[in-house]
Design a protein around this motif. Sequence first.
Motif, PDB file in Angstrom:
ATOM      1  N   UNK A  30     -32.232   3.600  19.047  1.00  0.00           N
ATOM      2  CA  UNK A  30     -32.606   4.938  18.608  1.00  0.00           C
ATOM      3  C   UNK A  30     -34.060   4.922  18.154  1.00  0.00           C
ATOM      4  N   UNK A  31     -34.817   5.863  18.674  1.00  0.00           N
ATOM      5  CA  UNK A  31     -36.232   5.909  18.376  1.00  0.00           C
ATOM      6  C   UNK A  31     -36.645   7.329  17.982  1.00  0.00           C
ATOM      7  N   UNK A  32     -37.330   7.425  16.858  1.00  0.00           N
ATOM      8  CA  UNK A  32     -37.887   8.715  16.449  1.00  0.00           C
ATOM      9  C   UNK A  32     -39.266   8.854  17.056  1.00  0.00           C
ATOM     10  N   UNK A  33     -39.495   9.954  17.739  1.00  0.00           N
ATOM     11  CA  UNK A  33     -40.796  10.195  18.356  1.00  0.00           C
ATOM     12  C   UNK A  33     -41.355  11.504  17.811  1.00  0.00           C
ATOM     13  N   UNK A  34     -42.445  11.411  17.083  1.00  0.00           N
ATOM     14  CA  UNK A  34     -43.081  12.613  16.555  1.00  0.00           C
ATOM     15  C   UNK A  34     -43.662  13.454  17.675  1.00  0.00           C
ATOM     16  N   UNK A  35     -43.572  14.759  17.478  1.00  0.00           N
ATOM     17  CA  UNK A  35     -44.079  15.705  18.468  1.00  0.00           C
ATOM     18  C   UNK A  35     -45.571  15.484  18.728  1.00  0.00           C
ATOM     19  N   UNK A  64     -34.050   8.964  22.279  1.00  0.00           N
ATOM     20  CA  UNK A  64     -35.201   9.415  21.510  1.00  0.00           C
ATOM     21  C   UNK A  64     -34.857  10.687  20.757  1.00  0.00           C
ATOM     22  N   UNK A  65     -35.349  10.740  19.544  1.00  0.00           N
ATOM     23  CA  UNK A  65     -35.151  11.915  18.708  1.00  0.00           C
ATOM     24  C   UNK A  65     -36.545  12.476  18.400  1.00  0.00           C
ATOM     25  N   UNK A  66     -36.758  13.709  18.785  1.00  0.00           N
ATOM     26  CA  UNK A  66     -38.075  14.300  18.572  1.00  0.00           C
ATOM     27  C   UNK A  66     -38.183  14.821  17.143  1.00  0.00           C
ATOM     28  N   UNK A  67     -39.271  14.428  16.475  1.00  0.00           N
ATOM     29  CA  UNK A  67     -39.515  14.907  15.115  1.00  0.00           C
ATOM     30  C   UNK A  67     -40.582  15.999  15.199  1.00  0.00           C
ATOM     31  N   UNK A 105     -44.470  10.240  13.950  1.00  0.00           N
ATOM     32  CA  UNK A 105     -43.546   9.114  13.911  1.00  0.00           C
ATOM     33  C   UNK A 105     -43.443   8.426  15.270  1.00  0.00           C
ATOM     34  N   UNK A 106     -43.284   7.149  15.189  1.00  0.00           N
ATOM     35  CA  UNK A 106     -42.977   6.369  16.387  1.00  0.00           C
ATOM     36  C   UNK A 106     -42.255   5.156  15.833  1.00  0.00           C
ATOM     37  N   UNK A 107     -40.960   5.321  15.636  1.00  0.00           N
ATOM     38  CA  UNK A 107     -40.251   4.371  14.814  1.00  0.00           C
ATOM     39  C   UNK A 107     -38.823   4.154  15.287  1.00  0.00           C
ATOM     40  N   UNK A 108     -38.427   2.902  15.299  1.00  0.00           N
ATOM     41  CA  UNK A 108     -37.048   2.570  15.642  1.00  0.00           C
ATOM     42  C   UNK A 108     -36.192   2.885  14.422  1.00  0.00           C
ATOM     43  N   UNK A 109     -35.198   3.743  14.586  1.00  0.00           N
ATOM     44  CA  UNK A 109     -34.368   4.104  13.437  1.00  0.00           C
ATOM     45  C   UNK A 109     -33.025   3.393  13.461  1.00  0.00           C
ATOM     46  N   UNK A 110     -32.666   2.805  14.582  1.00  0.00           N
ATOM     47  CA  UNK A 110     -31.398   2.096  14.627  1.00  0.00           C
ATOM     48  C   UNK A 110     -31.209   1.394  15.952  1.00  0.00           C
ATOM     49  N   UNK A 125     -42.480   0.322  11.803  1.00  0.00           N
ATOM     50  CA  UNK A 125     -42.956   1.304  12.786  1.00  0.00           C
ATOM     51  C   UNK A 125     -43.786   0.593  13.843  1.00  0.00           C
ATOM     52  N   UNK A 126     -43.782   1.109  15.054  1.00  0.00           N
ATOM     53  CA  UNK A 126     -44.496   0.432  16.125  1.00  0.00           C
ATOM     54  C   UNK A 126     -45.991   0.705  16.075  1.00  0.00           C
ATOM     55  N   UNK A 127     -46.447   1.380  15.027  1.00  0.00           N
ATOM     56  CA  UNK A 127     -47.879   1.550  14.860  1.00  0.00           C
ATOM     57  C   UNK A 127     -48.498   2.596  15.751  1.00  0.00           C
ATOM     58  N   UNK A 128     -48.183   3.848  15.516  1.00  0.00           N
ATOM     59  CA  UNK A 128     -48.842   4.922  16.252  1.00  0.00           C
ATOM     60  C   UNK A 128     -50.273   5.025  15.777  1.00  0.00           C
ATOM     61  N   UNK A 129     -51.028   5.916  16.383  1.00  0.00           N
ATOM     62  CA  UNK A 129     -52.423   6.083  15.974  1.00  0.00           C
ATOM     63  C   UNK A 129     -52.506   6.857  14.677  1.00  0.00           C
ATOM     64  N   UNK A 130     -52.535   6.163  13.599  1.00  0.00           N
ATOM     65  CA  UNK A 130     -52.634   6.820  12.307  1.00  0.00           C
ATOM     66  C   UNK A 130     -54.059   6.818  11.824  1.00  0.00           C
TER      67      UNK A 130
END
Length: 130
Positions: A30-35, A64-67, A105-110, A125-130
């Motif tokens: 499960x991965x959260x992916x920010x819009x 994938x779950x879109x945030x 977000x770009x993060x494994x949630x489970x 977190x997999x390190x998005x461009x913050x």
Amino acid sequence: MHELSIAMAVIGQVEEAARTAGATAVHTVHLQVGELAGVVPDALEFGFGLACAGTVLEGARLVTETVPGRARCRPCADEWAVGMPPDLCCPLCGTAADELLSGRELQITGVRFADGTAGGPVLEPTGGER
Ligand SMILES: [Zn+2]
């Protein structure tokens, strides 16, 4: 391809979690992916399917779950969904938002392993461009 390198980073993290858990196969990730993370979920799933061949993740499903992206305007304390393409100007006063509450977000949630045990969300977190 941006999504392929992200998929490979996700796979690397899940492989590590599987090793730690002693799991030999992965069922679901499960991965959260920010819009606003700049990632196309379909492309990510495609890249994931390619990159997990020959790993412990082979055959695993990526969910994938879109945030939604949300921003806040400090002067009027208003919050709004920025949408896509993002509208970062406050709908009340027109000031450009100085705070992004979510959406990057770009993060494994489970992770669910094939033997039924669950791992995460303990992963970084997999390190998005913050
Ligand atoms: Zn405002």
